[in-house]
Design an enzyme around this catalytic site. Structure first.
Site, short mmCIF file in Angstrom:
data_model
loop_
_atom_site.label_atom_id
_atom_site.label_comp_id
_atom_site.label_asym_id
_atom_site.label_seq_id
_atom_site.Cartn_x
_atom_site.Cartn_y
_atom_site.Cartn_z
N ASP A 1 -78.52 3.57 -26.29
CA ASP A 1 -77.14 3.43 -26.73
C ASP A 1 -76.62 2.11 -26.16
OD1 ASP A 1 -74.44 3.49 -27.20
OD2 ASP A 1 -74.09 5.47 -26.33
N SER B 1 -69.45 -9.65 -40.29
CA SER B 1 -69.18 -9.19 -41.66
C SER B 1 -68.16 -10.09 -42.30
CB SER B 1 -68.65 -7.75 -41.61
OG SER B 1 -68.14 -7.34 -42.86
N TYR C 1 -62.82 -1.45 -38.13
CA TYR C 1 -64.02 -2.20 -38.48
C TYR C 1 -63.75 -3.71 -38.49
CZ TYR C 1 -68.08 -3.78 -41.17
OH TYR C 1 -69.22 -4.44 -41.58
N LYS D 1 -65.32 -6.59 -35.96
CA LYS D 1 -66.16 -7.66 -36.48
C LYS D 1 -65.54 -9.04 -36.26
CE LYS D 1 -69.73 -5.37 -38.07
NZ LYS D 1 -71.09 -5.59 -37.53
N ASP E 1 -74.44 1.98 -49.11
CA ASP E 1 -74.70 2.96 -50.16
C ASP E 1 -73.77 4.16 -50.03
OD1 ASP E 1 -76.71 1.42 -51.24
OD2 ASP E 1 -78.35 2.64 -50.44
#
Length: 253
Positions: free
Chosen positions: A53, A131, A144, A148, A183
């Protein structure tokens, strides 16, 4: 042989990077939380799998010591471990916020900090996987996108601070890439995965998502001596969508 450590190396972009680096002649260690996919990738490439981790300081210290002991000092570090949890600031819980930052930002900090003595010794290089969402805001992505964006700045700080010690640090910012995580997001958008990918890429000049292998190719170049004078760069692997105003594509067929 040059030793590479890839976090998040069991699936998606991390696994593609591990395969590419192994083909390029690196001795590769993949790490992440889930043992089974790590061991599958390691068996495929003849590498080493160490479940860990990366948001745990003690686990990271043990990881770097084990890699050095079994393979040698790390000369290439790729921070690809990542997770997401959608939601605006009002919708986001503290637990989910902390989990996303721990994986995407704190984990990268801890691995880089532990690896830097070895990277200084080897004159190595770091590539972080941020990202497109770390460069511009997207709806319901507070945790998120914040994590990033922080990763971009962490990378540039390392490039500035440790460049004089011979360590390069660069950041890759993918757009929509066909990975298990992407996905899953497409399946939520529906009505089918392919239709959802087409919809989110409607303003992408290439009109398609990327592949993990396309990201891996950029990472491999940044780690190579061919990129020896590239430091602190933030490179989009997104089909061009990050550099183009969506409104300018309104009339493109």
């Amino acid at each position: 042989m040059t030793v590479a450590l890839v976090t998040g190396g069991g699936t998606g972009i991390g696994a593609a990077v591990a395969r590419r680096l192994a083909r390029d002649g690196y001795r590769v260690c993949v790490t992440g939380r889930r043992r089974e996919p790590l061991e599958e990738v390691a068996a495929e490439i003849g590498g080493l799998a160490i479940p860990a981790d990366t948001s745990d300081e003690h686990a990271v210290a043990g990881l770097l010591a084990t890699v050095a002991g079994q393979l040698g000092p790390v000369a290439a570090l790729v921070c690809s471990a990542g997770t997401s949890a959608g939601g605006t600031v009002l919708e986001q819980t503290l637990e989910r916020w902390q989990r996303v930052l721990a994986t995407n930002l704190t984990g990268a900090f801890l691995v880089c900090r532990a690896a830097l003595p070895q990277l200084i010794e080897t004159g190595g290089a770091i590539v972080t996987i941020s990202s497109l969402g770390g460069l511009r805001a997207t709806p319901a992505s507070a945790a998120y996108a914040s994590s990033k964006a922080g990763l971009v700045m962490l990378t540039q700080c390392m490039a500035l601070d440790h460049g004089p010690q011979g360590v390069r640090a660069n950041c890759v910012c993918p757009g929509w890439i066909r990975t298990p995580m992407a996905d899953a997001a497409m399946e939520e958008l529906g009505p089918s995965r392919d239709e959802a990918y087409a919809r989110v890429n409607v303003t992408n000049p290439l009109r398609r998502p990327g592949t993990p292998e396309e990201v891996a190719a950029t990472v491999a170049w940044l780690l190579s001596r061919e990129a020896a004078y590239v430091n602190g760069a933030v490179i989009g692997v997104d089909g061009g969508v990050g550099n183009i105003d969506a409104a300018s594509l309104e009339f493109v067929g």
